[in-house]
Design an enzyme around this catalytic site. Structure first.
Site, short mmCIF file in Angstrom:
data_model
loop_
_atom_site.label_atom_id
_atom_site.label_comp_id
_atom_site.label_asym_id
_atom_site.label_seq_id
_atom_site.Cartn_x
_atom_site.Cartn_y
_atom_site.Cartn_z
N LYS A 46 0.60 -1.53 0.16
CA LYS A 46 0.17 0.22 -0.06
C LYS A 46 0.82 1.35 -0.17
O LYS A 46 2.09 1.39 1.08
CB LYS A 46 -0.85 -0.17 0.87
N ARG A 145 -10.29 -0.13 14.92
CA ARG A 145 -10.60 0.37 13.32
C ARG A 145 -11.36 -0.04 12.30
O ARG A 145 -12.23 0.95 11.59
CB ARG A 145 -8.91 0.77 12.99
N TYR A 267 15.58 30.75 9.27
CA TYR A 267 14.73 30.69 9.33
C TYR A 267 14.80 31.81 10.66
O TYR A 267 14.48 30.25 11.78
CB TYR A 267 13.67 29.93 8.88
N MET A 315 11.75 24.33 3.21
CA MET A 315 11.09 23.33 2.31
C MET A 315 12.28 22.74 1.05
O MET A 315 12.10 21.41 1.05
CB MET A 315 10.65 24.27 1.44
C1 LIG Z 1 -0.50 -1.67 6.86
C2 LIG Z 1 -1.09 -2.37 7.54
C3 LIG Z 1 -0.34 -3.80 7.29
C4 LIG Z 1 0.82 -4.28 7.41
O1 LIG Z 1 1.41 -3.82 8.50
P1 LIG Z 1 3.52 -3.43 8.85
O2 LIG Z 1 3.58 -2.96 10.63
O3 LIG Z 1 3.32 -2.54 8.19
O4 LIG Z 1 3.98 -4.40 8.37
C5 LIG Z 1 -1.12 -5.37 7.76
N1 LIG Z 1 -2.73 -5.34 7.46
C6 LIG Z 1 -3.21 -4.27 7.79
C7 LIG Z 1 -5.11 -4.50 7.88
C8 LIG Z 1 -2.10 -3.05 7.15
O5 LIG Z 1 -3.12 -1.72 7.44
#
Ligand SMILES: *Cc1c(COP(=O)(O)O)cnc(C)c1O
Length: 372
Positions: A46, A145, A267, A315
């Site tokens: 992802k 969640r 800055y 930046m």
């Molecule tokens: C992002 C995610 C993972 C991977 O998690 P890591 O901690 O990066 O191994 C696995 N399962 C779900 C549902 C996630 O959202």
């Protein structure tokens, strides 16, 4: 290792050189797979493979033996689908959005069903197509969640007709504290998940993320979902990291100078030089994913010498104190290490008050990327 960063023309057109070691990625996949066997290791790709480029990472994982790929959104899955052979399975973690069912079914993508509404929408799609459609069924085992709440899972188990037309490939849940091996919530979630999974005995479990993959066989299930560990991140917070580093970031010096005592640096003029100082400005900043929270806290490295960040991160640039180096060591175009053998992802994250995930996924689009 980085001698061929002498691709100067390209390097000089970019804010830095991001080197992504696909051999280390493959080694990490194989290490996880060996640890998890007889369970299978998926690859979580992802967010563009945590910022490293899913179009390069996913095929490299496939070549290392991975056949299961998780993304967050259907759009990410649709982008990856043509890049992977037909025996690769793609799963959408964030669920099935209303209106996305047809596109999901047509592309052969497997949704994670997180609610009764999503289940009903998917069975309706199966009916309309007069076919059976695959899915993962997610339960909330205590993270609050995503996924079916326990009472919904229990109700569903008494009403199997509601799943007609769906082939449940796995039942799934997600750990909230897997990076803390001693956290009691891990065992609580495992027990809650095992109880719900037992209501659907025909489907095998999909449970562990990176940390969970190292919590022992009872967490492995049939299919684990590591992400961060594949990319070299530490599965357990603050403990030794068994994974090979995958990412290296080098940023070029764009100017050097000597400033007298009393000079206000960067800055806001907040940092005032206590003595004469030698400084180098490097060509990446918060727009390249180096958080502004590194101001006055983080560092870069040249060889074995630590070069503290002085003043605020800008930046597109950062000012370093190079007084610890012999005069003349750095010049226009010299590369300093921001992530690499002297400074891990976790080190940068800690200095910025964040986690390795956030540093990785924000690595900017302006770097020249080298895949090896
Ligand atoms: C992002 C995610 C993972 C991977 O998690 P890591 O901690 O990066 O191994 C696995 N399962 C779900 C549902 C996630 O959202």
């Amino acid at each position: 290792m980085f001698a061929d960063i002498a691709e100067r023309p390209v390097v000089d057109a970019a804010s830095g050189v991001l080197t992504i070691d696909l051999a280390a990625l493959a080694a990490n996949y194989r290490l996880l797979q060996a640890r998890l066997a007889p369970a299978r290791a998926a690859g979580v790709v992802k967010a563009d493979a945590y910022g490293l480029g899913a179009s390069r990472v996913a095929p490299a994982l496939y070549a290392a033996g991975c056949r299961d790929f998780f993304v967050a959104h259907l759009g990410e899955a649709l982008t990856l689908r043509p890049l992977l052979a037909s025996d690769a399975r793609l799963y959408v973690l964030n669920g099935l959005q209303p209106g996305a069912e047809t596109a999901c079914a047509e592309a052969g993508i497997v949704p994670v069903l997180n609610s009764l509404e999503q289940i009903d929408n998917w069975t309706a799609q199966a009916r309309a197509r007069r076919s059976t459609l695959p899915a993962l069924l997610q339960f909330d085992s205590g993270m609050c969640r995503l996924g079916l709440e326990p009472q919904d899972a229990e109700a569903l188990a008494t009403e199997p007709a509601r799943l007609k037309g769906i082939e449940i490939l796995h039942v799934m849940s997600h750990l909230a504290c897997a990076d803390e091996p001693d956290n009691a919530q891990n065992a609580e979630q495992l027990a809650a998940f095992d109880r719900l999974a037992a209501l659907f005995p025909a489907a095998t479990p999909c449970f562990a993320n990176s940390g969970g993959s190292f919590l022992g066989a009872s967490y492995a299930g049939a299919l684990a979902r590591p992400g961060l560990a594949l990319y070299g991140g530490a599965p357990f917070d603050g403990l030794p990291n068994p994974m090979a580093p995958v990412v290296r970031l080098d940023v070029p010096v764009i100017q050097t100078r000597i400033v007298p005592a009393g000079s206000r640096i960067g800055y806001g003029g907040r940092f005032v030089a206590p003595t004469e100082m030698r400084l180098a400005t490097i060509g990446a900043g918060y727009a390249d994913g180096l958080p502004r929270h590194l101001s006055d806290r983080g560092a870069a490295w040249f060889g074995d010498t630590r070069l503290p960040i002085i003043g605020r991160v800008s930046m597109d640039s950062i000012i370093l104190d190079i007084g610890a180096l012999p005069a003349g060591s750095l010049h226009l175009g010299s590369l300093v290490e921001v992530i690499g053998p002297h400074q891990t992802l976790e080190d940068v994250a800690e200095a910025a008050g964040t986690i390795a995930y956030e540093i990785l996924t924000r690595l900017g689009a302006r770097y020249h990327r080298i895949y090896r």
